[in-house]
Design a protein around this motif. Sequence first.
Motif, PDB file in Angstrom:
ATOM      1  N   ASP A 112       0.844  -1.288  -0.032  1.00 14.37           N
ATOM      2  CA  ASP A 112       0.067   0.033   0.023  1.00 14.37           C
ATOM      3  C   ASP A 112       0.807   1.384   0.201  1.00 14.37           C
ATOM      4  O   ASP A 112       0.459   2.226  -0.719  1.00 14.37           O
ATOM      5  N   PHE A 137       2.309   3.025  -3.325  1.00 13.39           N
ATOM      6  CA  PHE A 137       1.502   3.825  -4.107  1.00 13.39           C
ATOM      7  C   PHE A 137       1.384   5.450  -3.565  1.00 13.39           C
ATOM      8  O   PHE A 137       0.805   6.221  -4.296  1.00 13.39           O
ATOM      9  N   ARG A 158      -2.214   4.775  -9.879  1.00  5.95           N
ATOM     10  CA  ARG A 158      -3.334   4.578  -9.081  1.00  5.95           C
ATOM     11  C   ARG A 158      -4.266   5.662  -9.326  1.00  5.95           C
ATOM     12  O   ARG A 158      -5.388   5.420  -9.556  1.00  5.95           O
ATOM     13  N   GLU A 159      -3.751   6.922  -9.399  1.00  3.20           N
ATOM     14  CA  GLU A 159      -4.537   8.180  -9.797  1.00  3.20           C
ATOM     15  C   GLU A 159      -5.324   7.801 -11.308  1.00  3.20           C
ATOM     16  O   GLU A 159      -6.706   8.142 -11.307  1.00  3.20           O
ATOM     17  N   ARG A 164      -7.958   4.992 -11.030  1.00  7.37           N
ATOM     18  CA  ARG A 164      -9.172   5.648 -10.412  1.00  7.37           C
ATOM     19  C   ARG A 164     -10.137   6.466 -11.139  1.00  7.37           C
ATOM     20  O   ARG A 164     -11.211   6.445 -11.259  1.00  7.37           O
ATOM     21  N   GLU A 207      -9.322  -0.049 -10.530  1.00  4.46           N
ATOM     22  CA  GLU A 207      -8.495  -0.390  -9.294  1.00  4.46           C
ATOM     23  C   GLU A 207      -7.320  -1.179  -9.692  1.00  4.46           C
ATOM     24  O   GLU A 207      -7.180  -1.958 -10.707  1.00  4.46           O
ATOM     25  N   VAL A 208      -6.223  -1.005  -8.959  1.00  9.26           N
ATOM     26  CA  VAL A 208      -4.818  -1.606  -9.052  1.00  9.26           C
ATOM     27  C   VAL A 208      -4.580  -2.209  -7.960  1.00  9.26           C
ATOM     28  O   VAL A 208      -4.565  -1.811  -6.712  1.00  9.26           O
ATOM     29  N   ARG A 209      -3.993  -3.531  -7.843  1.00  6.31           N
ATOM     30  CA  ARG A 209      -3.422  -4.383  -6.839  1.00  6.31           C
ATOM     31  C   ARG A 209      -2.268  -4.939  -7.222  1.00  6.31           C
ATOM     32  O   ARG A 209      -1.683  -5.015  -8.298  1.00  6.31           O
ATOM     33  N   VAL A 268      -4.377  -4.789 -13.063  1.00  2.82           N
ATOM     34  CA  VAL A 268      -5.234  -3.233 -13.025  1.00  2.82           C
ATOM     35  C   VAL A 268      -6.710  -3.977 -13.528  1.00  2.82           C
ATOM     36  O   VAL A 268      -6.807  -4.401 -14.744  1.00  2.82           O
TER      37      VAL A 268
END
Length: 471
Positions: free
Chosen positions: A386, A389, A414-415, A418, A423-425, A442
């Motif tokens: 986390d 990011f 991430r921006e 969004r 969302e990204v993981r 993504v």
Amino acid sequence: MVISVAGLAVGLAVGGVVLLAALGYTLHRTVDAEAFKTADAVAILAGQEALPDPLPVAGGEVRVQVVDASGRVRAASIGADRLVPMLYPRELAELGTRDGRYVPGERLGIAGPVRVVLVATGSPDDPQTVLVAKSLTDVRHSLKVVRGILLVGFPLLLVGLALVAWRMIGATLRPVEQLRAGADEITGSARSGRLPVPVSGDEIHRLAVTLNGMLDRLEGARQRQRAFVADAAHELRSPLANMRIQLEVAQRLADQTDWSAVAEDLLADNRRLSRLVDDLLLLARADDAPTGRRSAAAPVELADLLAGVAAGYPADRLRVAPPAAPLWTTGEPEELRRVLANLVDNGLRHAAEEVVLAAEPAPDGSGDHLVTVTDDGPGIAVEDRDRVFDRFTRLDDGRARDGGGAGLGLAIVRELVRRQGGEVRLRDARPGADRPGLRVEVRLPGYDPAADPSDPVGPVDPVDRQGSPVG
């Protein structure tokens, strides 16, 4: 408070006038009813030719006369005139068979106004009229008493209600004044603070809780802004310092300076500065952009998007695994290309051999699509996934400062994701291995062109739409 009291005063005044009018109307109706009752009783006696002399009446303020057609008084009560009727001939002619009118009491020897009612009686050959006069003194006295009570009681009531309202409004607004004082104290100082929260549990309590939440968010945003500005200044200072040192050394060496090498180094630092400024501008614009897809979004075919991004990288380091069937999403192609380019750049910096760029439907059957960037590098610890990011964040291990990175790539990813409504993981590419690698997923919303006949589109070529791919 003044408006409330003035409105209350007007309301009480109108209510008092209405009350007096209703009371006066009721009392006058009562006087008429009693007078007609007496007149009807006398009319019955007159019709039976059994009139006593004098006529019996109840109360000293009542006068009764029986008058014939010629205006002669046939019978009268005690105190009534036996010669002159209570109403003049003209007044008698204006009234109906059961009617009445007001006359001055002096005419009958009674103080104050008098109500005189008329009831016709007798036979057609000998018509007669019963006149009953009843004093309105009691009515006037009753109205006067009520009016006095209202004139004294309503102001006292108004003052009492005003005092109660003043205390209640003061008690209600006291927490608001405390909030104002707290806000003024916070505004006048550079430190953060919290507003006092009343224990009433009412709207003021909820307002204070909401304002404190807002202050916490503002303080967090201010701290993030300070950190962002400090980090940005630090990142900008490094290439500027390098450029200054190179120029000072070149100036000191004078003729011995290899100006072509200096120019190449300065150009590299300039590119680094340009990338950093572009990244900062992009993040600043992303902060002001709303979450979710916008009107500028267009259908994008993921296989074409992956191919367009991969065209800007060496084929021996980046491998593309296209989906088995066309996968569509909606978004801004340029921003999607920037997302993948940043992820590929990040993967290539840490990969041992290659980076795999792929797309597939989401396995949960939600209709979304996954675009993955997988490398065979050292990976990222779970507790750091986390944190990476955050802007200007670098790790202390194999993904630490390197290759000119400023720690903005994943923040930009991430921006932008969004803004596309996704969302990204981060996951391990090979869990349990010595070099687990990193798999960046993504998730993008799916889109079915066949279900939207109003927007016929063909495959979107990111290169054709937006120019050359990111290199």
